[in-house]
Design an enzyme around this catalytic site. Structure first.
Site, PDB file in Angstrom:
ATOM      1  N   GLU A 176      34.448  -7.236  -2.220  1.00  8.88           N
ATOM      2  CA  GLU A 176      34.707  -7.329  -0.777  1.00  8.88           C
ATOM      3  C   GLU A 176      34.049  -8.584  -0.192  1.00  8.88           C
ATOM      4  O   GLU A 176      33.273  -8.515   0.770  1.00  8.88           O
ATOM      5  CB  GLU A 176      34.248  -6.043  -0.058  1.00  8.88           C
ATOM      6  CG  GLU A 176      35.061  -4.844  -0.491  1.00  8.88           C
ATOM      7  CD  GLU A 176      34.937  -3.606   0.409  1.00  8.88           C
ATOM      8  OE1 GLU A 176      34.110  -3.589   1.328  1.00  8.88           O
ATOM      9  OE2 GLU A 176      35.707  -2.645   0.170  1.00  8.88           O
ATOM     10  N   GLU A 300      38.657   0.424  -5.722  1.00  4.76           N
ATOM     11  CA  GLU A 300      38.018   1.430  -4.863  1.00  4.76           C
ATOM     12  C   GLU A 300      39.130   2.135  -4.107  1.00  4.76           C
ATOM     13  O   GLU A 300      39.940   1.481  -3.442  1.00  4.76           O
ATOM     14  CB  GLU A 300      37.051   0.804  -3.850  1.00  4.76           C
ATOM     15  CG  GLU A 300      35.768   0.298  -4.470  1.00  4.76           C
ATOM     16  CD  GLU A 300      34.753  -0.214  -3.459  1.00  4.76           C
ATOM     17  OE1 GLU A 300      34.753   0.293  -2.304  1.00  4.76           O
ATOM     18  OE2 GLU A 300      33.977  -1.101  -3.821  1.00  4.76           O
TER      19      GLU A 300
HETATM   20  O1  AHR Z   1      32.346   2.758  -1.749  1.00  2.00           O
HETATM   21  C1  AHR Z   1      31.510   2.478  -0.679  1.00  2.00           C
HETATM   22  C2  AHR Z   1      31.673   1.053  -0.171  1.00  2.00           C
HETATM   23  O2  AHR Z   1      32.963   0.883   0.327  1.00  2.00           O
HETATM   24  C3  AHR Z   1      31.535  -0.032  -1.196  1.00  2.00           C
HETATM   25  O3  AHR Z   1      30.211  -0.397  -1.417  1.00  2.00           O
HETATM   26  C4  AHR Z   1      32.287  -1.169  -0.565  1.00  2.00           C
HETATM   27  O4  AHR Z   1      32.832  -2.029  -1.524  1.00  2.00           O
HETATM   28  C5  AHR Z   1      33.341  -0.469   0.271  1.00  2.00           C
HETATM   29  O5  AHR Z   1      33.387  -0.969   1.556  1.00  2.00           O
END
Ligand code: AHR
Length: 512
Positions: A176, A300
């Site tokens: 991110e 994710e």
């Molecule tokens: O999964 C929790 C958080 O969500 C992670 O650290 C980040 O990459 C995303 O915003």
């Protein structure tokens, strides 16, 4: 009388081989995931194998998980790997800036992560630090892990107890980076990626698969601009990228355990919108990479509910019900139906954080409904995905999730949720059909019509409960678990199975 819902499985319409990495996981230094979800230390009264929780290893081993991503997440771009090697008592005590300024003892570092992966039989995926780290730091980490010959870094690894290299294939350059990973614009990140990737080498016996930071949700501009930079800025650098990793959280509706039937549907609609994320980003990538040399990853994804009242906000601890199980099932089925364009997917996260597979508390460890979906879906791995066409009635046109869902599609297509959604695959002459009855209260008879074959020795396994809020607790750990497989007879090309409301099911049979 139950309604009859109909699906067609067309064995001759092949989609692609289902990558086993679609069942990937994610373990970040966040809340109670690493400490005490995985690491309790050798001196703990909690049974452990060299500091790793034994109950967690025992629970995860049977899932044969393909890959675990570590150490973040946002944590990764503030993490310096050298803090996590060498004698534990001498490791620096740092602060976990992103997650509640929690103390980070660095007792779980590279060697402990590799030991955990080996203990549960999974491949490691390491996210490097592109936000606050340097190209040298990332290059050194790869050499430390993967170089079999003689160098000061490989000697250091040996001195720390690992004679053999770790052979880590998956390396991400940041996480991110448009946000917590350095607040970069797409061009700055694309240039940072190329610079750092230059110092990530393949060593004899280990070829690196480098993963670039992709978009958050429907940020089509991020995908377009990084791809454009790599392709058109001075030299074509697309060959430096093996995968591009997007993130998509479907969020919540209500809370983790309290929701109405409408909120049930709202969340499932939001979850189903992940299809638009996959197809939307791939369509943009195709404009620059029509041969699809760069893989699409979603490293994710999952639900994100309000934190449980007795837990700190920064720990992202949430319960996990049959609704989460249906979100997992819908998502994994969507991945299968796009097996030709998605290579890896990592649900967030493995233990005690967001849509977890396991919850631990003191000496206790329980499985969540989501855990059982991963168990049920194992046969799809490495199988040939074939066309699954649901003729089932539409039960939600997006409802309260309408705007949210529409935004996830690059072409503004409408999203409808059907009562039954699923996927099908074939491996070694065995057909595996998985599906979710997304209706919160209406059981149905599922009629599966098979084109291109007949089924024998059919076995049906269900994950079902009477209550849409059903979940496991430390006092009632087996409220939601897989039922014993039932034997069902197929009639010609047709199979009829009772499909409880709000449930997930797997049908397996020999193809004749
Ligand atoms: O999964 C929790 C958080 O969500 C992670 O650290 C980040 O990459 C995303 O915003």
């Amino acid at each position: 009388m139950n309604t009859v819902q109909h699906v067609d499985v067309v064995v001759s319409e092949k989609i692609g081989t289902i990558s086993p990495y679609l069942h990937g996981q994610f373990a970040e230094h966040l809340g109670e995931l690493i400490y005490p979800g995985i690491w309790v230390g050798e001196d703990s009264s909690i049974p452990n194998v060299n500091g790793l929780r034994k109950d967690v290893i025992d629970a995860l081993k049977p899932l044969r998980l393909p890959v675990v991503r570590w150490p973040g997440g946002c944590f990764a771009d503030g993490y310096h790997w050298r803090h996590g090697i060498g004698p534990r008592e001498q490791r620096p005590k740092r602060i976990n800036y992103y997650w509640g300024m929690a103390p980070e003892p660095n007792h779980f570092g590279t060697h402990e992560f590799i030991a955990f992966c080996r203990a549960i039989g999974t491949e490691p995926y390491i996210t490097g630090n592109a936000g606050s780290g340097t190209p040298q730091e990332l290059g050194d980490w790869v050499e430390y892990c993967n170089f079999a010959g003689d160098s000061s870094l490989s000697r250091e690894r040996r001195a720390n107890g690992a004679d053999e290299p770790f052979g880590v294939k998956f390396w991400a350059v940041g996480n991110e980076n448009w946000g917590c990973g350095g607040s970069m614009d797409p061009e700055t990140y694309a240039a940072t990626y190329a610079r750092m990737r230059t110092y990530v080498f393949d060593y004899p016996g280990s070829t690196v698969h480098a993963i670039a930071c992709g978009a958050g949700g429907n940020d089509w501009g991020w995908t377009r601009r990084v791809m454009d930079f790599w392709k058109n800025k001075h030299w074509n650098r697309l060959g430096m990228v093996q995968s591009l990793a997007a993130h998509y959280y479907c969020g919540t509706a209500g809370t983790a355990t309290e929701y109405t039937s409408d909120q049930w549907l709202e969340l499932l609609c939001k979850a189903a919108a992940i299809e638009g994320i996959i197809t939307g980003h791939r369509a943009i990538m195709d404009e620059y990479d029509p041969k699809r040399n760069i893989n699409l990853i979603v490293d994710e994804w999952g639900t994100w509910h309000p934190v449980e009242p007795d837990k700190p906000n920064s720990g992202l601890y949430q319960q996990n019900t049959m609704r989460d199980a249906c979100v997992a099932a819908l998502s994994l089925d969507i991945f299968n139906n796009h097996a030709d364009i998605i290579y890896m997917a990592n649900i967030a996260q493995l233990i005690n954080v967001l849509q977890a597979l396991l919850l631990v508390d003191g000496e206790r460890c329980i499985t969540t409904p989501t855990y059982h979906v991963y168990d049920l879906y194992q046969p799809h791995r490495n199988a040939q995905a074939v066309r699954f066409v649901s003729q089932a009635e539409a039960i939600c046109d997006g409802g309260d999730a309408k705007e949210y869902c529409r935004a996830q599609y690059a072409d503004n297509r409408e999203l409808t949720l059907q009562a039954v959604q699923g996927s099908a695959s074939v491996k070694n002459g065995v057909l595996c059909v998985t599906a979710c009855n997304a209706h919160p209260s209406q059981p149905c008879e599922l009629e599966i019509d098979l084109t291109g074959g007949k089924l024998a020795d059919v076995e049906v396994t269900k994950l079902a409960c009477d209550d849409i809020h059903a979940h496991n607790t430390f006092d009632t750990p087996n409220q939601v678990c897989l039922a014993k497989p039932e034997v069902v007879a197929a009639r010609g090309n047709t199979l009829r199975v009772l499909f409880p409301a709000a449930s997930v099911m797997r049908v397996m049979g020999k193809l004749g």
